[in-house]
Design a protein around this motif. Structure first.
Motif, PDB file in Angstrom:
ATOM      1  N   THR A   1       0.724  -1.007  -0.138  1.00  0.00           N
ATOM      2  CA  THR A   1       0.079  -0.133   0.076  1.00  0.00           C
ATOM      3  C   THR A   1       0.960   1.136   0.098  1.00  0.00           C
ATOM      4  O   THR A   1       0.507   2.109  -0.691  1.00  0.00           O
ATOM      5  CB  THR A   1      -1.024  -0.085   1.300  1.00  0.00           C
ATOM      6  N   LEU A   2       1.946   0.968   0.748  1.00  0.00           N
ATOM      7  CA  LEU A   2       2.717   2.250   0.971  1.00  0.00           C
ATOM      8  C   LEU A   2       3.311   2.769  -0.480  1.00  0.00           C
ATOM      9  O   LEU A   2       3.279   4.079  -0.897  1.00  0.00           O
ATOM     10  CB  LEU A   2       3.944   1.837   2.022  1.00  0.00           C
ATOM     11  N   GLU A   3       3.770   1.696  -1.144  1.00  0.00           N
ATOM     12  CA  GLU A   3       4.313   2.049  -2.488  1.00  0.00           C
ATOM     13  C   GLU A   3       3.349   2.485  -3.381  1.00  0.00           C
ATOM     14  O   GLU A   3       3.660   3.374  -4.114  1.00  0.00           O
ATOM     15  CB  GLU A   3       5.025   0.668  -3.125  1.00  0.00           C
ATOM     16  N   VAL A   4       2.146   1.917  -3.445  1.00  0.00           N
ATOM     17  CA  VAL A   4       0.912   2.522  -4.400  1.00  0.00           C
ATOM     18  C   VAL A   4       0.686   3.927  -3.926  1.00  0.00           C
ATOM     19  O   VAL A   4       0.710   4.740  -4.783  1.00  0.00           O
ATOM     20  CB  VAL A   4      -0.418   1.668  -4.133  1.00  0.00           C
ATOM     21  N   SER A   5       0.811   4.304  -2.523  1.00  0.00           N
ATOM     22  CA  SER A   5       0.506   5.364  -2.206  1.00  0.00           C
ATOM     23  C   SER A   5       1.687   6.566  -2.827  1.00  0.00           C
ATOM     24  O   SER A   5       1.464   7.451  -3.074  1.00  0.00           O
ATOM     25  CB  SER A   5       0.667   5.566  -0.640  1.00  0.00           C
TER      26      SER A   5
ATOM     27  N   LYS B   1       2.705  -8.921  -7.501  1.00  0.00           N
ATOM     28  CA  LYS B   1       3.117  -8.795  -6.169  1.00  0.00           C
ATOM     29  C   LYS B   1       1.942  -8.273  -5.076  1.00  0.00           C
ATOM     30  O   LYS B   1       2.244  -8.510  -3.899  1.00  0.00           O
ATOM     31  CB  LYS B   1       4.385  -7.635  -6.039  1.00  0.00           C
ATOM     32  N   MET B   2       0.903  -8.007  -5.449  1.00  0.00           N
ATOM     33  CA  MET B   2      -0.184  -7.731  -4.586  1.00  0.00           C
ATOM     34  C   MET B   2      -1.295  -8.511  -4.709  1.00  0.00           C
ATOM     35  O   MET B   2      -2.479  -8.335  -5.058  1.00  0.00           O
ATOM     36  CB  MET B   2      -0.641  -6.136  -4.476  1.00  0.00           C
TER      37      MET B   2
ATOM     38  N   LEU C   1      -5.980   7.267  -2.555  1.00  0.00           N
ATOM     39  CA  LEU C   1      -6.478   8.072  -3.100  1.00  0.00           C
ATOM     40  C   LEU C   1      -5.696   8.701  -4.277  1.00  0.00           C
ATOM     41  O   LEU C   1      -4.518   8.530  -4.162  1.00  0.00           O
ATOM     42  CB  LEU C   1      -7.214   9.270  -2.229  1.00  0.00           C
ATOM     43  N   ALA C   2      -6.232   9.805  -5.077  1.00  0.00           N
ATOM     44  CA  ALA C   2      -5.367  10.210  -6.119  1.00  0.00           C
ATOM     45  C   ALA C   2      -4.021  11.016  -5.571  1.00  0.00           C
ATOM     46  O   ALA C   2      -3.294  10.881  -6.387  1.00  0.00           O
ATOM     47  CB  ALA C   2      -6.255  10.933  -7.135  1.00  0.00           C
ATOM     48  N   ASP C   3      -4.268  11.834  -4.476  1.00  0.00           N
ATOM     49  CA  ASP C   3      -3.144  12.473  -4.060  1.00  0.00           C
ATOM     50  C   ASP C   3      -2.370  11.259  -3.103  1.00  0.00           C
ATOM     51  O   ASP C   3      -1.384  11.830  -2.578  1.00  0.00           O
ATOM     52  CB  ASP C   3      -3.468  13.500  -3.433  1.00  0.00           C
ATOM     53  N   GLY C   4      -2.470  10.278  -3.046  1.00  0.00           N
ATOM     54  CA  GLY C   4      -1.698   9.062  -2.109  1.00  0.00           C
ATOM     55  C   GLY C   4      -2.117   9.064  -0.837  1.00  0.00           C
ATOM     56  O   GLY C   4      -1.607   8.112  -0.213  1.00  0.00           O
ATOM     57  N   GLU C   5      -3.329   9.782  -0.325  1.00  0.00           N
ATOM     58  CA  GLU C   5      -3.733   9.572   0.801  1.00  0.00           C
ATOM     59  C   GLU C   5      -4.187   8.108   0.941  1.00  0.00           C
ATOM     60  O   GLU C   5      -4.928   7.568   0.117  1.00  0.00           O
ATOM     61  CB  GLU C   5      -4.723  10.689   1.146  1.00  0.00           C
ATOM     62  N   VAL C   6      -4.108   7.524   2.096  1.00  0.00           N
ATOM     63  CA  VAL C   6      -4.599   6.204   2.265  1.00  0.00           C
ATOM     64  C   VAL C   6      -5.679   6.252   3.288  1.00  0.00           C
ATOM     65  O   VAL C   6      -5.601   6.778   4.333  1.00  0.00           O
ATOM     66  CB  VAL C   6      -3.571   4.944   2.965  1.00  0.00           C
TER      67      VAL C   6
ATOM     68  N   THR D   1      -6.547  -1.257  -2.497  1.00  0.00           N
ATOM     69  CA  THR D   1      -5.349  -2.088  -2.183  1.00  0.00           C
ATOM     70  C   THR D   1      -5.625  -3.432  -1.167  1.00  0.00           C
ATOM     71  O   THR D   1      -4.693  -4.100  -1.087  1.00  0.00           O
ATOM     72  CB  THR D   1      -4.314  -1.164  -1.335  1.00  0.00           C
ATOM     73  N   LYS D   2      -6.808  -3.059  -0.364  1.00  0.00           N
ATOM     74  CA  LYS D   2      -7.188  -4.259   0.184  1.00  0.00           C
ATOM     75  C   LYS D   2      -8.776  -4.218   0.029  1.00  0.00           C
ATOM     76  O   LYS D   2      -9.366  -3.283  -0.038  1.00  0.00           O
ATOM     77  CB  LYS D   2      -6.922  -4.245   1.912  1.00  0.00           C
ATOM     78  N   ILE D   3      -9.284  -5.451   0.042  1.00  0.00           N
ATOM     79  CA  ILE D   3     -10.718  -5.484  -0.188  1.00  0.00           C
ATOM     80  C   ILE D   3     -11.154  -6.554   0.801  1.00  0.00           C
ATOM     81  O   ILE D   3     -10.740  -7.650   1.012  1.00  0.00           O
ATOM     82  CB  ILE D   3     -11.017  -5.998  -1.664  1.00  0.00           C
TER      83      ILE D   3
END
Ligand SMILES: Cc1cc2nc3c(=O)[nH]c(=O)nc-3n(C[C@H](O)[C@H](O)[C@H](O)COP(=O)(O)OP(=O)(O)OC[C@H]3O[C@@H](n4cnc5c(N)ncnc54)[C@H](O)[C@@H]3O)c2cc1C
Lengths: 472, 454
Positions: free
Chosen positions: A49-53, A93-94, A171-176, A206-208
């Protein structure tokens, strides 16, 4: 930012090995299962998630489109980077099932998990995740969420959105953030309901969190053969009216039957006009009687033949036929286009007749594979992409079919999504005020139009008001 | 800011003078947490509603929708209240397509009226929702508050049964969300956005529902237990089985004390199971569940059928309404949590409240993880207020700890002032605020009442 710099920044986030930039690799991610194409600038493979963010933040700061991709089985152009940008892959990887919480009947998965892989894992516990897109062998849970996928069992159990209860979102700006949860009815706006079906344009899951159910005690699968498609459609209406709730009511028309038989050789009558697949589930008690009642209804509606699958092998065979129907039919010609309109069930006979007329009018071959129980049609229009004249007729026919669906009270897409393909058909359904309300949603989540731009609804108003479909 | 009363002639023009109420006494009777509106307007159609809202918007006047008025206690204290819009006259059936098992209705119809009409068809049609306040709750109110009932276990909730909503936005724009087909992925799922939004984004004028067909048979089973943990393990066993009851409930012995005519069972806790489906499967469930129940420690297994069965479920759903008649200070909490924690949440609530010396009645939808806690303070609320507030906080922590939350559904004004009725604000609130700002930029819809005070 220069592309080179961007790549370098991405490499700082995921490592050099998890970035792809070769021409061949870019080509590989330029399409989905529709004919829409668009080349990405690079491919990135995050593992957390961190990388996606961090990737999202980078894309956001530099105004680069960011497109999440599952396995690219979308039929509407969903994951195709039509405006270039970064394609983010979830499958390498996810792809972990993070938690199987049997007492609470929930699972938590990463977006790259393949639908069938989840089902197989759950089977070990005697549990089911119900939604069953025909593409379940290849599609991902992230894609299912983003497209709000349906499937044959959805007649009884509902579509994907009825089974997704929460998610971790970037989110679009990287907020999780976390929306919904394992419990039902969290107070506040239904953000998870909004993100489900949003085609990667509002947030990256990133998680469901999904709902699962204990396996049924009994299942019965029936196959009915008809000499007219109408008889089949009327059978469906009558079964539903009787108050029975089969888990599945699926139909194939003659062209699809022939295709399936050619491909799978399971002994289907290739001269039949319609095939209806019916499944019942529940406690064992009374299931035989219900099956008998269904056989009666089929016969009353002139079924030529009705049979009950005798064992699991026979049942599996029927399902293989249904789930392989697109593929098998698609092999009849170089290309096929799947239409996805949905109509009120009682309008099925009329709609099918009109679809047939449209096929004749434009001289294109159309096969029908459809979720009859919930009125979701899949006319498969067969053609050869290289024949420009034919392609043009296909476009026109496809658009007219959508028009018919809307005219009889239905919608332009039941499960495959708007993507790029049906942007021009939105105005068949929505008024300018409706379209504006939809744009408000996008503006709240992604004001700079970074996430999967050019899909589902265009921020520039004119383009959504165009009346056509775009297939290539 | 102009006064709402200056718009009386405008509204009278739209809906007719008879449907504009400015009489302070009548309005006082409709006060929300003590806040009295200046006017109540009752449009007959969506177009009239749109005109009223457009006019109010121009003058920056706030609008509070009201249906049957059964849930006006829900939500924060309104920060202002200019115009009440009553939906009660919008009571038409618009697309009554029972052959397709869908109906579109106006939002002022009561759920009860719709059920009665469907039943009168004589073919077993019904609306698969069973919210509380069963007599007076309207479609608009039920959808706006996402108020689900016990049978949600089998049929799903409003988010699963509502196919479309047509809404008037703050500025009077009419927006149609969803449609009448079950499968519909044309753009964002706006339909769900309005479910549970408490009129904070728009006024729901029309809703399209799925309708169901009554299964062959239905009956229920009452299983009294003296020991809560035994009731809990029975429930968890059924939840994890292939039996598929339509509702799976547990309550304290006094929950239905007002309805001794209906519930006569002994025992400290009553488990109630609603079974429906094909006859053979219902018979089997009634038989198996009785046996399993007795093995798990039930004192008895009492079957209910026919009118007894039907009346039981209506009375059960409305238990808090009954209590509020004898205890007007009633405080009703609704918590949600992961399903396996139903017994734990139930037991902990009981313990906390009895330790604090408070009277209470509890009812839980065990299969869906919802607990209603009715605190019954009696006449002397003031002396108990602090301890009640403490317990509400404690119960909220517990629900949040089990991945849920707690909403104060009703409470006397003096208490409401001191608690956050929506429970804990969770992540993602900036999006909620963003949506509010986009849909209601001037903050005129139900101001102050929704989550986070928006
Ligand atoms: C032969 C065939 C049969 C099919 N049958 C069905 C069917 O029965 N029912 C049905 O509904 N569909 C069906 N489909 C369509 C398709 O398989 C589904 O839409 C599927 O859910 C897509 O999953 P995917 O992993 O391939 O997603 P992709 O195609 O990779 O992406 C689809 C969309 O999801 C977005 N997305 C992916 N991951 C995420 C994420 N983590 N967060 C946010 N957005 C994300 C993408 O940006 C894109 O917009 C079929 C397709 C084929 C080719």
């Amino acid at each position: 930012m220069e592309k080179k710099q961007l790549l370098q920044k991405l490499a700082e986030i995921v490592g050099k090995d998890d970035i792809r930039t070769s021409e061949m690799q870019l080509q590989e991610y330029s399409y989905d299962a529709s004919l829409i194409k668009g080349k990405p600038d690079c491919i990135v493979i995050p593992e957390s998630t961190l990388e996606v963010s961090r990737i999202a933040r980078l894309a956001h700061e530099n105004h680069v489109p960011l497109i999440v991709r599952g396995t690219g089985s979308s039929l509407s152009g969903g994951p195709v980077p039509v405006r270039g940008g970064i394609v983010l892959l979830t499958t390498p990887k996810m792809n972990r099932i993070l938690e199987i919480d049997i007492p609470n009947q929930r699972v938590v998965v990463e977006p790259g998990v393949i639908t069938l892989q989840l089902k197989n894992e759950l089977a070990k516990y005697g549990y089911l995740y119900q939604p069953d897109p025909a593409s379940e062998k290849t599609s991902t849970m992230g894609g299912n969420l983003a497209e709000n996928s349906g499937g044959p069992l959805c007649f009884k159990y509902g579509v994907t959105t009825n089974h997704i209860l929460g998610a971790e979102l970037v989110l679009a700006d990287g907020e999780v953030i976390n929306v919904g949860g394992k419990s039902l009815d969290n107070p506040g706006l239904d953000l998870i309901g909004l993100v489900t079906g949003s085609e990667g344009t509002l947030a990256i899951a990133t998680k469901i969190i999904l709902r699962i159910m204990p396996k049924n005690e009994g299942v019965k699968t029936l196959l009915a053969i008809f000499d007219t498609v109408n008889d089949g459609a009327n059978t469906v209406s009558e079964i539903v009216k009787s108050g029975m709730v089969p888990s599945t009511l699926e139909m194939l028309d003659n062209l699809a039957i022939k295709a399936v038989e050619t491909f799978y050789k399971i002994g289907l009558p290739t001269d039949a006009a319609g095939l209806l697949l019916i499944e019942l589930d529940g406690l064992n008690d009374g299931l035989d009687r219900l099956a008998g009642q269904i056989i009666e209804i089929c016969k009353k509606n002139n079924a030529r033949e009705v049979s009950l699958a005798k064992n699991n092998a026979e049942r599996d065979q029927l399902w293989t036929a249904r789930k392989g129907a697109f593929g098998a039919t698609g092999r009849l010609r170089p290309n096929y286009l799947v239409n996805d309109g949905t109509v009120p069930r009682t309008k099925l006979p009329e709609t099918l007749r009109r679809v047939g007329e449209i096929g004749k009018k434009y001289n294109v071959e159309i096969a029908n594979v459809f979720h009859a129980g919930d009125g979701n049609l899949h006319p498969l229009i067969l053609f050869d992409e290289r024949d420009k004249d034919e392609l043009a007729r296909v476009h026109k026919a496809a658009f007219e079919i959508l028009q018919v669906c809307v005219e009889v009270g239905g919608t332009i897409t039941g499960e495959h999504g708007v993507g790029v393909e049906k942007l021009g058909a939105l105005s068949l359904l929505f008024s300018p005020a409706d379209l504006n309300a939809l744009r408000k949603i996008k503006r709240v989540f992604d004001p700079d139009d970074i996430l999967n731009p050019g899909k589902l609804i265009l921020m520039e108003s004119e383009s959504s008001e165009r009346k056509e479909v775009v297939y290539a | 800011m102009p006064d709402a009363t200056s718009l009386i002639p405008v509204f009278a023009d739209i809906v007719g003078a008879d449907h504009v109420i400015a009489d302070p006494d009548r309005l006082k009777a409709l006060a929300i947490d003590g806040v009295v509106a200046k006017l109540m307007v009752s449009p007959k159609t969506m177009e009239e509603t749109a005109k009223i809202m457009a006019a109010a918007y121009k003058d920056d006047l706030s609008v509070i929708p009201i249906g049957g008025g059964t849930k006006m206690a829900l939500g924060g204290i309104p920060s202002r209240a200019d115009i009440l819009i009553s939906t009660k006259r919008m009571d038409s059936y618009l697309d009554y397509d029972i052959d397709n098992l869908t109906i579109q209705v106006e939002s002022g119809l009561t759920i009860a009226a719709i059920q009665a009409k469907l039943e009168a068809e004589g073919k077993g049609y019904f609306l698969p929702v069973d919210p509380p306040h069963s007599r007076n709750a309207t479609v608009g109110g039920v959808v706006a508050t996402n108020d689900n009932g016990p049978k949600r276990l089998l049929y799903g909730g409003l988010r699963d049964n509502v196919l479309g909503n047509t809404v008037v936005l703050a500025n009077g724009d009419i927006v149609r969300a969803g449609g009448k087909v079950v499968k519909n992925v044309a753009s964002y799922d706006l339909t769900k956005l309005f479910i549970g939004s408490l009129g904070s984004l728009g006024l729901i004028c029309r809703t399209t529902f799925k309708i169901g067909l009554k299964p062959e048979a239905e009956a229920s089973l009452l299983l009294p237990f003296n020991d809560l943990s035994k009731a809990g393990s029975f429930l968890q066993r059924i939840i994890s089985s292939f039996y598929y009851p339509a509702a799976l409930e547990v309550m304290t012995a006094n929950t239905m004390a007002h309805r001794k005519d209906i519930l006569k069972t002994e025992g400290n806790y009553i488990v109630a199971v609603f079974c429906e489906g094909i006859s053979e499967a219902v018979d089997r469930q009634m038989k198996d569940l009785s046996e399993i129940g007795k093995n798990e420690g039930a004192l008895a297994a009492v079957p209910l059928r026919g009118a007894q069965h039907r009346d039981f479920w209506i009375a059960y759903r409305d238990f808090a309404d009954d209590w509020s008649k004898t205890d007007p200070n009633l405080i009703l909490l609704k918590s949600n949590f992961v399903i396996s924690k139903h017994a734990e949440m139930f037991a902990a609530s009981e313990k906390a409240l009895s330790d604090a010396g408070l009277r209470y009645a509890l009812a839980a939808h065990a299969g869906t993880g919802t607990l209603y806690t009715a605190i019954l303070p009696g006449a002397d609320l003031e002396s108990r207020k602090e301890s009640i507030i403490g317990e509400i906080r404690r119960l909220t922590d517990m629900a949040v700890g089990n991945d849920g939350n707690l909403v104060v559904e009703r409470a006397p004004f003096s208490l409401k002032k001191q608690v956050d009725v929506w429970g804990r604000i969770k992540s993602g609130f900036s999006l909620v605020r963003g949506l509010k700002e986009r849909f209601d930029p001037t903050g005129v819809l139900n101001p102050g009442r929704y989550v986070g005070g928006i």
